[in-house]
Design a protein around this motif. Sequence first.
Motif, PDB file in Angstrom:
ATOM      1  N   GLU A 111       0.954  -1.492  -0.238  1.00  0.00           N
ATOM      2  CA  GLU A 111       0.114  -0.129  -0.037  1.00  0.00           C
ATOM      3  C   GLU A 111       0.873   1.128   0.078  1.00  0.00           C
ATOM      4  OE1 GLU A 111      -3.805   0.132   2.651  1.00  0.00           O
ATOM      5  OE2 GLU A 111      -2.426   1.587   3.903  1.00  0.00           O
ATOM      6  N   LEU A 112       1.452   1.239   0.365  1.00  0.00           N
ATOM      7  CA  LEU A 112       2.553   2.239   0.543  1.00  0.00           C
ATOM      8  C   LEU A 112       3.376   2.824  -0.036  1.00  0.00           C
ATOM      9  CD1 LEU A 112       2.589   4.054   3.198  1.00  0.00           C
ATOM     10  CD2 LEU A 112       4.278   2.215   4.393  1.00  0.00           C
ATOM     11  N   THR A 113       3.779   1.643  -0.742  1.00  0.00           N
ATOM     12  CA  THR A 113       4.589   2.004  -1.945  1.00  0.00           C
ATOM     13  C   THR A 113       3.880   2.347  -3.228  1.00  0.00           C
ATOM     14  OG1 THR A 113       5.582  -0.362  -1.280  1.00  0.00           O
ATOM     15  CG2 THR A 113       6.823   0.269  -3.781  1.00  0.00           C
ATOM     16  N   LEU A 118       2.320   6.766  -6.611  1.00  0.00           N
ATOM     17  CA  LEU A 118       1.419   7.090  -7.158  1.00  0.00           C
ATOM     18  C   LEU A 118       1.917   8.732  -6.574  1.00  0.00           C
ATOM     19  CD1 LEU A 118      -0.748   6.085  -8.766  1.00  0.00           C
ATOM     20  CD2 LEU A 118      -1.452   5.558  -5.716  1.00  0.00           C
ATOM     21  N   GLN A 119       2.678   8.863  -5.903  1.00  0.00           N
ATOM     22  CA  GLN A 119       3.703  10.095  -5.134  1.00  0.00           C
ATOM     23  C   GLN A 119       3.888  10.505  -6.684  1.00  0.00           C
ATOM     24  OE1 GLN A 119       4.716  10.152  -1.476  1.00  0.00           O
ATOM     25  NE2 GLN A 119       5.690  12.461  -1.943  1.00  0.00           N
ATOM     26  N   ALA A 125      -5.136  12.427  -8.464  1.00  0.00           N
ATOM     27  CA  ALA A 125      -6.316  12.380  -6.915  1.00  0.00           C
ATOM     28  C   ALA A 125      -5.898  10.159  -6.709  1.00  0.00           C
ATOM     29  CB  ALA A 125      -7.406  12.154  -7.282  1.00  0.00           C
ATOM     30  N   VAL A 126      -6.034  10.381  -5.203  1.00  0.00           N
ATOM     31  CA  VAL A 126      -6.149   9.294  -5.060  1.00  0.00           C
ATOM     32  C   VAL A 126      -6.981   8.471  -4.631  1.00  0.00           C
ATOM     33  CG1 VAL A 126      -4.778   7.628  -3.157  1.00  0.00           C
ATOM     34  CG2 VAL A 126      -3.508   9.233  -5.666  1.00  0.00           C
TER      35      VAL A 126
ATOM     36  N   GLY B  50       8.750  10.773 -11.293  1.00  0.00           N
ATOM     37  CA  GLY B  50       8.377   9.797 -12.819  1.00  0.00           C
ATOM     38  C   GLY B  50       8.085  10.550 -13.784  1.00  0.00           C
ATOM     39  N   PRO B  51       7.078  11.216 -13.831  1.00  0.00           N
ATOM     40  CA  PRO B  51       7.217  12.560 -15.106  1.00  0.00           C
ATOM     41  C   PRO B  51       8.320  12.781 -15.745  1.00  0.00           C
ATOM     42  CG  PRO B  51       5.516  12.487 -14.355  1.00  0.00           C
ATOM     43  CD  PRO B  51       6.059  11.879 -13.518  1.00  0.00           C
TER      44      PRO B  51
END
Lengths: 348, 348
Positions: A111-113, A118-119, A125-126, B50-51
């Motif tokens: 979950e953290l990874t 995503l960050q 959004a998440v 990332g981008p």
Amino acid sequence: MTVTLADVAARAQVSPATVSRVLNGNYPVAASTRERVLRAVDELDYVLNGPASALAAATSDLVGILVNDIADPFFGIMASAIQAEIGGPGGRAGGERLAVVCNTGGSPERELTYLTLLQRQRAAAVVLTGGAVEEAPHAAAVAGKLRKLADAGTRVVLCGRPPAPDTRAVALTFDNRGGARALTDHLIGLGHRRLGYIAGPGERTTTRHRLEGHRAALAAAGIEEDPRHTVHGRYDRRSGYEATLELLRRDPSLTAIVAANDSVALGACAALRESGLRIPEDVSVAGFDDLPFSIDAVPSLTTVRLPLSEAGARAGRVAMGREEPPPGGIASVRGELMVRGSSGVPRE
Amino acid sequence: MTVTLADVAARAQVSPATVSRVLNGNYPVAASTRERVLRAVDELDYVLNGPASALAAATSDLVGILVNDIADPFFGIMASAIQAEIGGPGGRAGGERLAVVCNTGGSPERELTYLTLLQRQRAAAVVLTGGAVEEAPHAAAVAGKLRKLADAGTRVVLCGRPPAPDTRAVALTFDNRGGARALTDHLIGLGHRRLGYIAGPGERTTTRHRLEGHRAALAAAGIEEDPRHTVHGRYDRRSGYEATLELLRRDPSLTAIVAANDSVALGACAALRESGLRIPEDVSVAGFDDLPFSIDAVPSLTTVRLPLSEAGARAGRVAMGREEPPPGGIASVRGELMVRGSSGVPRE
DNA sequence: CTCCTGGTAGAAAGCGCTTGCTGCAACGCT
DNA sequence: AGCGTTGCAGCAAGCGCTTTCTACCAGGAG
């Protein structure tokens, strides 16, 4: 090799800036110019470079949806609803966003990874769905991440998950406690006094809340709780099967079994049937969630219906900034007791 | 505001290049330096952009998984398996990749748009699952996209989906025809002569293949096909329910109903039961896929087991380049007939 | 006829990272 | 001792796009 903005610009005889503006539509461009650009885009079969765009604009069109188990319809249904609102392609919103669902498998580390990933992608959004793990260090780590995401401008929404204090995350929480309470009340009302309870994994909030609701009902009816009557397991059919055999071994006089969710309940039914017990004549069974297959069980399952689709859709809209978050950023979504064939008056 | 590579470099007293190399681990860096960098990363709580990274490196760590309906366990199970292999966080592979599942809802346009979005993100790989739509223009459009993706270096794998000619896409196809053939053969072997068939949506390859297998079995047994015995619907329970009532209306003397998949079969069972017919004494029922709930149906469902997890895992490995693609890029995955309680000898 | 304004288009400076190439010690060989 | 290696680190040139700021052109006002 690949077509770039500059190529399109050259072909349309304009500057790259103009092409960018046409594509983003956030700056006045003369109709004739726009048309010329669009034609060039078409002829060249140009596809925007997402990373480059995200880098320059410092935002991306990615929206993450975290689920505990993608193979479980509970999450599938929610994810589907969230995603329909996010837009993805075909969503009602114009801005095309890439709604991506990430399967954590219920593991805190994953979950953290995923949150980090995503960050890293600068997600727009998440949405985190389903129960959280209660272990303190992990909860703190997640809260920290959520805070950072929010700081970076990512909208964070919790769907079917308890609020995360100090994180600015909007929470649409299921009233698991209330639902469980109503369910057990129903069983007690039918006359049951010896109820087995098959709980989910101990460290999950969902597990705890449902169990608390169940116990509250018992307490209210003056039924003393027997520790032998509660067994913990996973949220799957297999677990329900095994737990039921265990419960029966511990106390063959049980007249009802309350399961952590519908899948578990199905496993319980199988175990009872194989033990030669009839449902609900010998033992009543109750589930939770009201997944589509519950109605097809024989007898059909008494359960608590959770408005998975509705909650998901709402979470999706909030994540897109298309709907106001609930006051205080927290809303409790209630379940509805569905009384069906698997629960009845106890024998004797 | 946000920490960048340069910040880390400054803190570790090295150049940005060195930090990048430490993070990517694809260039020799002295142990002491590495350690210093890692410490700085940690202290600064640095998260790679990332981008930016994708832009500079011209590849991203995104892997797309396209599914027709994420709320359907058929896809959930496959997606789960694929994703476990892709890595996502926690996967066995070291390189963390963001496995994202995209829900097309069975819509060709959405499928295309997602493919474009993935192309835009310069995805490392794409896995398409489930049957395809057969309409020619759309098939061509998809093939074109797949070709472009492949050209751009994206690995393309089809899982449970027929091969796409001229696309360099690896295909792990389910032998729907063979499975359906075996299933209907089984029913015929039991003595059934009047079998109803509830097919899926007409334009899907899966639908056609299963139907062909069914018809092949009928033909082989010298049973003439009655057009009234086939009804088309969606791949869901509701559709099975309605189609069954329709079949019964058309020919009350049916002794068996073969469904497009397990969900449909469940709906069929419900309809039969409500019509006062016993399973399998009055009417036998058969499904397809062998989803987890099939065994819990009462009676448990005779069906064809598709190795969803295994195929998904393999597709995932191929997509990661961790397993050799099958010779010719095409493999046919066979199903296994599961004879259970819902099929029996016909009455009379 | 000049000046200003509104509407468009272009120039150019990055966004944060990767990577080919260069630079420079330290090392080992003859 | 001289010189080619080897091993690591830095420089700097982009990757393809967005966006601020500037430039330009009409046209209406003064």
